[in-house]
Design an enzyme around this catalytic site. Structure first.
Site, PDB file in Angstrom:
ATOM      1  N   CYS A 149       0.840  -1.069  -0.337  1.00 32.01           N
ATOM      2  CA  CYS A 149       0.117   0.155   0.497  1.00 32.01           C
ATOM      3  C   CYS A 149       0.601   1.241  -0.085  1.00 32.01           C
ATOM      4  O   CYS A 149       1.187   1.667   0.781  1.00 32.01           O
ATOM      5  CB  CYS A 149      -1.007   0.010   1.281  1.00 32.01           C
ATOM      6  SG  CYS A 149      -1.521   1.248   1.522  1.00 32.01           S
ATOM      7  N   CYS A 152      -0.716   4.063   2.275  1.00 33.26           N
ATOM      8  CA  CYS A 152      -0.148   3.872   3.575  1.00 33.26           C
ATOM      9  C   CYS A 152       1.005   4.149   3.901  1.00 33.26           C
ATOM     10  O   CYS A 152       2.045   4.881   4.713  1.00 33.26           O
ATOM     11  CB  CYS A 152      -0.407   2.312   3.938  1.00 33.26           C
ATOM     12  SG  CYS A 152      -1.672   1.803   3.433  1.00 33.26           S
ATOM     13  N   ASP A 153       2.345   4.263   3.004  1.00 34.87           N
ATOM     14  CA  ASP A 153       3.659   3.449   3.736  1.00 34.87           C
ATOM     15  C   ASP A 153       5.175   4.251   2.576  1.00 34.87           C
ATOM     16  O   ASP A 153       5.685   4.562   3.752  1.00 34.87           O
ATOM     17  CB  ASP A 153       4.230   2.152   2.848  1.00 34.87           C
ATOM     18  CG  ASP A 153       3.782   1.238   4.629  1.00 34.87           C
ATOM     19  OD1 ASP A 153       2.841   1.670   5.341  1.00 34.87           O
ATOM     20  OD2 ASP A 153       2.948   0.070   3.912  1.00 34.87           O
TER      21      ASP A 153
END
Ligand code: NAP
Length: 324
Positions: A149, A152-153
């Site tokens: 993701c 997300c990261d």
């Protein structure tokens, strides 16, 4: 004499324990509906149920956590919050369901005999899972440089070299997004042609920070404690090489966890549950929320939001029937 099997009946049963399922549990518990959560089982990549956040480390985009929060800690908080209001949990997977009449019937143990659980209302929140490469090093380094993701990261890879694996829209979307952070983004694709839509391809080809390695597969994720590179094989020439990188984003597709509902719930061609009017499925009294019905946003916060919607939909549905 064989023991008589007495299935437990619950007003609200929730299948799944990611952000969607646990938010639905918090809301239905606070509405005095005594939710019963069939939370799944530990998987090969996580020793606890709790969905995809169990596989991430730092979560910095979940509102309310100024300094960020670890994915597993966030899910523990969700679970504790649901338990505080009386939600009950069963650490098993649903193996078979029968939604042909109410109460809905759920088998969690063997598929022989009577069901274990009966549900007046069911909320399906079984999520989706990223398809993984299944190469050495990948499972060990999830959350330590291997991610599924970018939203997300990506932030953790500022000014670093990043690899994205895949040739579809997800891979190119992730790659484009990651150029905001990374020094460079290399897309490794197993063919010479991308599967992604033309507009995504044009955008990626026009981006100076993105380059491509064609006809190649990642055969190993390298690193001790954190990712330091990938081993590659060109599947046309057989040539092997390594590429230094701090981040490997695997973007080769997602699979919704819906096989148990085949023939029971309407799904799209990729197996995602179809919902209408909020979170209603084609079966009256069965609601679906989170990634199991959303292949677009796939965020903890959107998942939690739809879990809340499913809880409210379920509560109103029971109320309309005079059962709440
Ligand atoms: P996808 O379209 O199925 O693409 C998966 C890619 O991963 C393909 O290029 C495939 O290679 C590659 N792949 C699969 N297994 C692999 C393996 N074991 N090793 C190496 N490569 C592998 O999946 P997706 O990109 O996640 O997209 C899913 C759906 O969502 C699509 O319908 C897509 O259009 C949609 N989507 C849309 C957007 C958007 O419009 N903004 C964004 C994301 C997703 P091959 O090409 O060789 O098969």
């Amino acid at each position: 004499m064989p023991e008589t099997h007495q299935p437990e009946t619950h007003q609200v049963v929730i299948l799944g324990s990611g952000p969607a399922g646990l938010t639905a549990a918090i809301y239905t518990a606070r509405a005095n509906l005594a939710p019963f959560v069939i939370e799944g089982e530990p998987s090969s990549t996580s020793d606890q149920p709790g969905g995809q956040l169990m596989l991430t480390t730092e979560v910095e985009n979940y509102p309310g956590f100024v300094e960020g929060v670890l994915g597993p800690d966030l899910m523990t908080q969700f679970r504790d919050q649901a338990a505080r209001f009386g939600a009950q949990f069963l650490t098993r997977k649903a193996k078979r369901v029968d939604f042909s009449s109410r109460p809905f019937r759920i088998w969690t143990e063997s598929t022989e005999g009577e069901p274990d659980i009966l549900a007046q209302v069911l909320i399906v929140a079984t999520g989706a899972r990223a398809v993984m490469l299944n190469v050495p090093g990948e499972a060990e380094l999830i959350g330590h440089g291997v991610s599924t993701c970018a939203t997300c990261d990506g932030f953790f890879f500022r000014n670093q070299k990043i690899v994205v694996v895949g040739g579809g829209d997800s891979a190119l979307e992730e790659a484009s997004f990651l150029t905001r952070f990374g020094e460079s983004v290399t897309v490794v694709h197993r063919r010479k042609e991308l599967r992604a839509s033309k507009i995504m391809q044009d955008r990626a080809f026009a981006n100076d920070k993105i380059d491509f390695i064609w006809d190649s597969v990642v055969t190993e994720v390298l690193g001790d404690g954190k990712v330091s590179g990938v081993a590659l094989t060109n599947i046309v020439t057989g040539e092997q090489s390594t590429l230094d990188t701090s981040g490997v984003f695997v973007a080769i597709g997602h699979v919704p966890n819906t096989s148990v509902f085949a023939g029971e719930l309407d799904m799209d061609e990729n197996g995602y549950i179809k919902t209408t009017d909020g979170t209603r499925t084609n079966v009256d009294g069965v609601f679906a929320c989170g990634d199991v019905q959303d292949h677009i946003y796939r965020q903890a916060i959107t998942s939690a939001g739809s879990g809340c919607m499913a809880a409210i939909d379920a509560e109103r549905w029971l109320e309309a029937k005079g059962e709440a």
